[in-house]
Scaffold this motif. Sequence first.
Motif: not given
Length: 71
Positions: A44-71
């Motif tokens: 239910a909150y994925e749209a907000q998470a995506t919008a917030g991440a994309h809105a960050c000018p510093e691209q400080a928020i990473k999104l992933t659906t891959d559990p092996t992708d360790t940032p």
Amino acid sequence: MGLQIHVDRESCTGHAQCLVHGPDVFVLDDEGFNCAADQEIAPAYEAQATAGAHACPEQAIKLTTDPTDTP
Ligand code: F3S
């Protein structure tokens, strides 16, 4: 596995656009920096998470659906 968020605290400079676009997902500390913990986002909150991440000018928020992708 749902959408995961990871906030790079080193990159966050306090623009607060994440909070504007994702008020139910992101949290700012007393100094205005994003302090949201690494977490899996409920569908239910994925749209907000995506919008917030994309809105960050510093691209400080990473999104992933891959559990092996360790940032
Ligand atoms: Fe930081 Fe980006 Fe939010 S700089 S406060 S994560 S919009």
